[in-house]
Design a protein around this motif. Sequence first.
Motif, PDB file in Angstrom:
ATOM      1  N   THR A  55      -0.021  -1.106   0.255  1.00 37.90           N
ATOM      2  CA  THR A  55      -0.175   0.340  -0.286  1.00 37.90           C
ATOM      3  C   THR A  55       1.008   1.219  -0.049  1.00 37.90           C
ATOM      4  O   THR A  55       0.385   1.817  -0.621  1.00 37.90           O
ATOM      5  CB  THR A  55      -0.873  -0.101   1.600  1.00 37.90           C
ATOM      6  OG1 THR A  55      -1.439  -1.064   1.145  1.00 37.90           O
ATOM      7  CG2 THR A  55      -2.012   1.110   1.202  1.00 37.90           C
ATOM      8  N   ALA A  56       1.701   1.480   1.289  1.00 39.20           N
ATOM      9  CA  ALA A  56       2.884   2.825   0.674  1.00 39.20           C
ATOM     10  C   ALA A  56       3.896   2.142  -0.760  1.00 39.20           C
ATOM     11  O   ALA A  56       3.476   3.910  -1.033  1.00 39.20           O
ATOM     12  CB  ALA A  56       3.753   2.211   1.754  1.00 39.20           C
ATOM     13  N   SER A 102       2.023   2.165  -3.161  1.00 32.37           N
ATOM     14  CA  SER A 102       1.430   2.255  -4.123  1.00 32.37           C
ATOM     15  C   SER A 102       1.236   3.836  -4.130  1.00 32.37           C
ATOM     16  O   SER A 102       1.242   4.744  -5.122  1.00 32.37           O
ATOM     17  CB  SER A 102      -0.013   1.807  -4.187  1.00 32.37           C
ATOM     18  OG  SER A 102      -0.888   2.218  -5.330  1.00 32.37           O
ATOM     19  N   LYS A 103       1.179   4.081  -2.924  1.00 30.42           N
ATOM     20  CA  LYS A 103       0.671   5.520  -2.335  1.00 30.42           C
ATOM     21  C   LYS A 103       2.277   6.718  -2.385  1.00 30.42           C
ATOM     22  O   LYS A 103       2.239   7.604  -3.476  1.00 30.42           O
ATOM     23  CB  LYS A 103       0.639   5.814  -0.472  1.00 30.42           C
ATOM     24  CG  LYS A 103       1.155   7.077  -0.396  1.00 30.42           C
ATOM     25  CD  LYS A 103       0.670   7.752   0.590  1.00 30.42           C
ATOM     26  CE  LYS A 103       0.230   8.905   1.620  1.00 30.42           C
ATOM     27  NZ  LYS A 103      -0.336   8.811   3.116  1.00 30.42           N
ATOM     28  N   TYR A 104       3.424   6.341  -2.549  1.00 24.48           N
ATOM     29  CA  TYR A 104       4.807   6.752  -3.461  1.00 24.48           C
ATOM     30  C   TYR A 104       5.165   5.947  -4.166  1.00 24.48           C
ATOM     31  O   TYR A 104       6.553   6.730  -4.236  1.00 24.48           O
ATOM     32  CB  TYR A 104       5.724   6.343  -1.783  1.00 24.48           C
ATOM     33  CG  TYR A 104       5.707   7.084  -0.937  1.00 24.48           C
ATOM     34  CD1 TYR A 104       4.923   8.114  -0.065  1.00 24.48           C
ATOM     35  CD2 TYR A 104       4.796   6.682   0.630  1.00 24.48           C
ATOM     36  CE1 TYR A 104       4.759   9.406   0.269  1.00 24.48           C
ATOM     37  CE2 TYR A 104       3.716   7.067   1.664  1.00 24.48           C
ATOM     38  CZ  TYR A 104       4.346   8.504   1.835  1.00 24.48           C
ATOM     39  OH  TYR A 104       3.130   8.729   3.155  1.00 24.48           O
ATOM     40  N   ARG A 105       4.784   5.128  -5.021  1.00 23.51           N
ATOM     41  CA  ARG A 105       5.293   5.324  -6.405  1.00 23.51           C
ATOM     42  C   ARG A 105       6.069   4.822  -6.586  1.00 23.51           C
ATOM     43  O   ARG A 105       7.256   4.649  -7.125  1.00 23.51           O
ATOM     44  CB  ARG A 105       5.043   6.274  -7.375  1.00 23.51           C
ATOM     45  CG  ARG A 105       4.150   6.928  -8.000  1.00 23.51           C
ATOM     46  CD  ARG A 105       4.198   8.342  -8.784  1.00 23.51           C
ATOM     47  NE  ARG A 105       2.627   8.245  -8.573  1.00 23.51           N
ATOM     48  CZ  ARG A 105       2.032   9.787  -9.297  1.00 23.51           C
ATOM     49  NH1 ARG A 105       3.129  10.352  -9.708  1.00 23.51           N
ATOM     50  NH2 ARG A 105       0.762  10.173  -9.177  1.00 23.51           N
ATOM     51  N   MET A 107       9.063   5.972   1.010  1.00 25.78           N
ATOM     52  CA  MET A 107       8.458   5.210   1.734  1.00 25.78           C
ATOM     53  C   MET A 107       9.275   4.498   2.627  1.00 25.78           C
ATOM     54  O   MET A 107       8.550   4.510   3.849  1.00 25.78           O
ATOM     55  CB  MET A 107       8.554   3.387   1.300  1.00 25.78           C
ATOM     56  CG  MET A 107       7.829   3.499   0.050  1.00 25.78           C
ATOM     57  SD  MET A 107       7.487   2.182  -1.173  1.00 25.78           S
ATOM     58  CE  MET A 107       6.947   0.826  -0.124  1.00 25.78           C
TER      59      MET A 107
END
Length: 78
Positions: free
Chosen positions: A42-43, A45-48, A54
Amino acid sequence: MSKKYEELTIHQKLESLIHDMVEKEIHLKEALAEFEKIYIETAASKYRANKSKMAQALGVHRNTLHNRFKALKIRKRK
């Protein structure tokens, strides 16, 4: 009257999930690994997938994060 899921605290949400997992006799080791894997994905995805960002957000060293990717067999998403 029960609260809507969105209104529950993180503790209440986790407590409910853990109750279900215990009922299904999911081993602690498996539960922790799955939690960590989803948390990191999930992290990512959020931080690409920027591991430096991350690591900072998750409060771990970048090398530790890299090692967790390998240990949990998390692949980079394209």
